[in-house]
Design a protein around this motif. Structure first.
Motif, PDB file in Angstrom:
ATOM      1  N   ARG A  66       0.836  -1.207   0.000  1.00 29.56           N
ATOM      2  CA  ARG A  66       0.000   0.000   0.000  1.00 29.56           C
ATOM      3  C   ARG A  66       0.874   1.262   0.000  1.00 29.56           C
ATOM      4  O   ARG A  66       0.640   2.190  -0.785  1.00 29.56           O
ATOM      5  CB  ARG A  66      -0.915   0.013   1.219  1.00 29.56           C
ATOM      6  N   LEU A  67       1.869   1.301   0.876  1.00 29.17           N
ATOM      7  CA  LEU A  67       2.754   2.463   0.925  1.00 29.17           C
ATOM      8  C   LEU A  67       3.457   2.659  -0.412  1.00 29.17           C
ATOM      9  O   LEU A  67       3.610   3.788  -0.885  1.00 29.17           O
ATOM     10  CB  LEU A  67       3.786   2.301   2.044  1.00 29.17           C
ATOM     11  N   TYR A  68       3.876   1.553  -1.011  1.00 31.51           N
ATOM     12  CA  TYR A  68       4.535   1.633  -2.311  1.00 31.51           C
ATOM     13  C   TYR A  68       3.586   2.225  -3.356  1.00 31.51           C
ATOM     14  O   TYR A  68       3.986   3.079  -4.168  1.00 31.51           O
ATOM     15  CB  TYR A  68       5.012   0.250  -2.758  1.00 31.51           C
ATOM     16  N   CYS A  69       2.335   1.787  -3.340  1.00 32.21           N
ATOM     17  CA  CYS A  69       1.354   2.276  -4.328  1.00 32.21           C
ATOM     18  C   CYS A  69       1.110   3.773  -4.200  1.00 32.21           C
ATOM     19  O   CYS A  69       0.860   4.444  -5.206  1.00 32.21           O
ATOM     20  CB  CYS A  69       0.040   1.506  -4.196  1.00 32.21           C
ATOM     21  N   ASP A 164       6.783   7.928  11.509  1.00 33.00           N
ATOM     22  CA  ASP A 164       7.476   6.795  10.894  1.00 33.00           C
ATOM     23  C   ASP A 164       6.884   6.447   9.536  1.00 33.00           C
ATOM     24  O   ASP A 164       7.602   6.041   8.613  1.00 33.00           O
ATOM     25  CB  ASP A 164       7.412   5.565  11.807  1.00 33.00           C
ATOM     26  N   MET A 165       5.580   6.612   9.415  1.00 31.07           N
ATOM     27  CA  MET A 165       4.937   6.352   8.129  1.00 31.07           C
ATOM     28  C   MET A 165       5.409   7.369   7.093  1.00 31.07           C
ATOM     29  O   MET A 165       5.693   7.020   5.938  1.00 31.07           O
ATOM     30  CB  MET A 165       3.414   6.392   8.296  1.00 31.07           C
ATOM     31  N   TYR A 166       5.529   8.620   7.489  1.00 35.20           N
ATOM     32  CA  TYR A 166       6.037   9.639   6.579  1.00 35.20           C
ATOM     33  C   TYR A 166       7.455   9.291   6.115  1.00 35.20           C
ATOM     34  O   TYR A 166       7.777   9.386   4.925  1.00 35.20           O
ATOM     35  CB  TYR A 166       6.079  11.011   7.262  1.00 35.20           C
ATOM     36  N   ILE A 167       8.304   8.903   7.063  1.00 37.13           N
ATOM     37  CA  ILE A 167       9.683   8.551   6.727  1.00 37.13           C
ATOM     38  C   ILE A 167       9.714   7.369   5.762  1.00 37.13           C
ATOM     39  O   ILE A 167      10.493   7.340   4.801  1.00 37.13           O
ATOM     40  CB  ILE A 167      10.489   8.228   7.996  1.00 37.13           C
ATOM     41  N   SER A 168       8.847   6.383   5.995  1.00 38.12           N
ATOM     42  CA  SER A 168       8.779   5.215   5.114  1.00 38.12           C
ATOM     43  C   SER A 168       8.447   5.621   3.685  1.00 38.12           C
ATOM     44  O   SER A 168       9.042   5.125   2.722  1.00 38.12           O
ATOM     45  CB  SER A 168       7.742   4.219   5.637  1.00 38.12           C
ATOM     46  N   LEU A 169       7.491   6.527   3.538  1.00 39.20           N
ATOM     47  CA  LEU A 169       7.118   7.001   2.204  1.00 39.20           C
ATOM     48  C   LEU A 169       8.292   7.714   1.526  1.00 39.20           C
ATOM     49  O   LEU A 169       8.543   7.529   0.323  1.00 39.20           O
ATOM     50  CB  LEU A 169       5.919   7.947   2.304  1.00 39.20           C
ATOM     51  N   GLN A 170       9.030   8.496   2.292  1.00 37.86           N
ATOM     52  CA  GLN A 170      10.168   9.213   1.725  1.00 37.86           C
ATOM     53  C   GLN A 170      11.291   8.256   1.333  1.00 37.86           C
ATOM     54  O   GLN A 170      11.974   8.463   0.322  1.00 37.86           O
ATOM     55  CB  GLN A 170      10.666  10.262   2.729  1.00 37.86           C
ATOM     56  N   ASN A 311      -5.400   1.378   5.831  1.00 36.93           N
ATOM     57  CA  ASN A 311      -5.563   2.150   4.608  1.00 36.93           C
ATOM     58  C   ASN A 311      -5.571   3.622   5.029  1.00 36.93           C
ATOM     59  O   ASN A 311      -6.604   4.148   5.476  1.00 36.93           O
ATOM     60  CB  ASN A 311      -6.874   1.788   3.914  1.00 36.93           C
ATOM     61  N   ILE A 312      -4.433   4.267   4.905  1.00 38.08           N
ATOM     62  CA  ILE A 312      -4.275   5.631   5.404  1.00 38.08           C
ATOM     63  C   ILE A 312      -5.298   6.575   4.788  1.00 38.08           C
ATOM     64  O   ILE A 312      -5.875   7.428   5.466  1.00 38.08           O
ATOM     65  CB  ILE A 312      -2.853   6.156   5.107  1.00 38.08           C
ATOM     66  N   GLU A 313      -5.548   6.414   3.489  1.00 37.60           N
ATOM     67  CA  GLU A 313      -6.444   7.338   2.803  1.00 37.60           C
ATOM     68  C   GLU A 313      -7.873   7.233   3.325  1.00 37.60           C
ATOM     69  O   GLU A 313      -8.563   8.251   3.489  1.00 37.60           O
ATOM     70  CB  GLU A 313      -6.375   7.118   1.281  1.00 37.60           C
TER      71      GLU A 313
END
Length: 369
Positions: A66-69, A164-170, A311-313
């Motif tokens: 999901r994060l990758y998408c 941490d989720m923000y960092i993962s996305l970056q 599902n963050i969104e």
């Protein structure tokens, strides 16, 4: 003779170039330069070096895909876990990218399973994004077995609006050479968080309705007694969560009599567990009818967002709906359905609220019957 002369001339040029470059072939210089290698530090603090050009990717473990998408859609994915090939209901990233389910299976997947090194190797990825690993040794073991860089990601403690989720996305953006998109995603999420806070932070406690959110999913569906202390979505709108009285964080299974004692002004029911609540109501209507929120028609829905983690969104869309119900004047310019589709469109590229509403019910008042 003419061709031979040209060949000698070209050889002379190459030798001259070699000499003025410090007696080092340019090809070797490029291989050794920083532009050919990329160093990242993952969420376990592991330093990983990998080729800068990534052509094949796998994302394993709860929520990794999901994060990758959010950053790269289905681009460059080499394989997918079997658990992602099941129903797409409740998983917007799979609704929007149905082709992912046709990719080669790289293991069973699921929160209680481990990576399948052999199947991962079969699709020859350049990098493995992993949310299974909870310690360095398990990540290092998979990397050793496959000889493929393993980059550990995390949703953090609260998933939605978590650092941490923000960092993962970056990190994903850096690895797949899409840092601009990753920063836009993180900025969008942070702007939504700031918007929710700005609208609600100055509301006096005395003017806030008390709230309970029940039937929250956690490794399955549950009834009204399943809730959360320090609930991230209520925190996002500075809501008055009655469960915070317990001093507990995260999932809490309350005694149903406790809910009668709290008697909150408004109740939200997660639609993932709504059927369980409706069945319980049929067995014990008096219990529910003694709650002020039920008597006053102040029971509302929340779209479920926990499917192979958050599902963050959808959680963000829920937060806006919570705010709209709790403080209508502060959200008078917000249509929760339009906002939900804006969020889906920005993070996944397509509006899917209508599909979610068709599957679960969407944003609405709930009548227990």
């Amino acid at each position: 003779m003419h061709k031979k002369f040209l060949s000698l001339l070209l050889m002379g040029v190459c030798v001259f170039s070699f000499l003025i470059s410090g007696c080092s072939p340019k090809y070797d210089e490029t291989l050794d330069s920083k532009t050919k290698k990329l160093a990242v530090t993952d969420l376990l603090g592991r330093k990983i070096t990998l080729n800068k050009k990534i052509n094949r990717v796998v994302a394993i473990g709860p929520g990794a895909l999901r994060l990758y998408c959010y950053i790269n859609g289905s681009k460059n994915l080499a394989g997918v876990e079997q658990t992602e090939k099941g129903s797409v209901v409740g998983k917007p990233y799979m609704m929007v990218n149905p082709g992912i389910a046709k990719l080669t299976t790289i293991g069973q997947g699921g929160p209680n399973n481990s990576p399948d090194a052999e199947k991962i190797l079969s699709v020859k990825p350049d990098v493995i994004f992993d949310t299974y690993a909870s310690d360095k040794s398990s990540a290092d073991e998979l990397q050793s077995k496959t000889n493929i860089p393993v980059v550990v990601l995390s949703y953090g403690k609260q998933s939605t609006f978590d650092a941490d989720m923000y960092i993962s996305l970056q990190i994903i953006g850096k690895v797949v050479d899409n840092e601009s998109r990753a920063q836009k995603v993180v900025d969008y999420m942070k702007n939504c968080k700031d918007d929710l806070d700005r609208r609600t932070k100055d509301i006096p406690e005395s003017e806030k309705p008390s709230v309970y959110v029940g039937a929250l999913g956690m490794k399955g569906t549950h009834g009204i007694e399943s809730t959360q202390g320090n609930y991230s979505l209520l925190k996002a709108v500075n809501g008055k969560n009655v469960v915070d009285e317990t001093g507990k964080d995260g999932t809490v299974m309350i005694d149903k009599e406790k809910l009668l004692k709290w008697n909150p002004d408004k109740i939200f029911i997660d639609e993932g567990g709504l059927q369980v609540v409706q069945e319980d109501y049929k067995k014990n209507p008096d219990y529910y009818n003694n709650l002020s929120a039920v008597k006053n028609g102040e029971v509302y829905s929340q779209m479920p967002y926990n499917f192979y983690t958050t599902n963050i969104e959808t959680a963000m869309a829920d937060a806006y709906y919570l705010g709209k119900v709790l403080y209508p004047e502060k959200f008078k310019d917000v249509d929760p359905i339009e906002k939900a589709d804006e969020i889906y469109r920005f993070l996944l590229g397509k509006e899917v609220y209508s599909q979610m509403a068709n599957n679960f019910g969407g944003f609405k008042k709930i009548m227990l019957k």
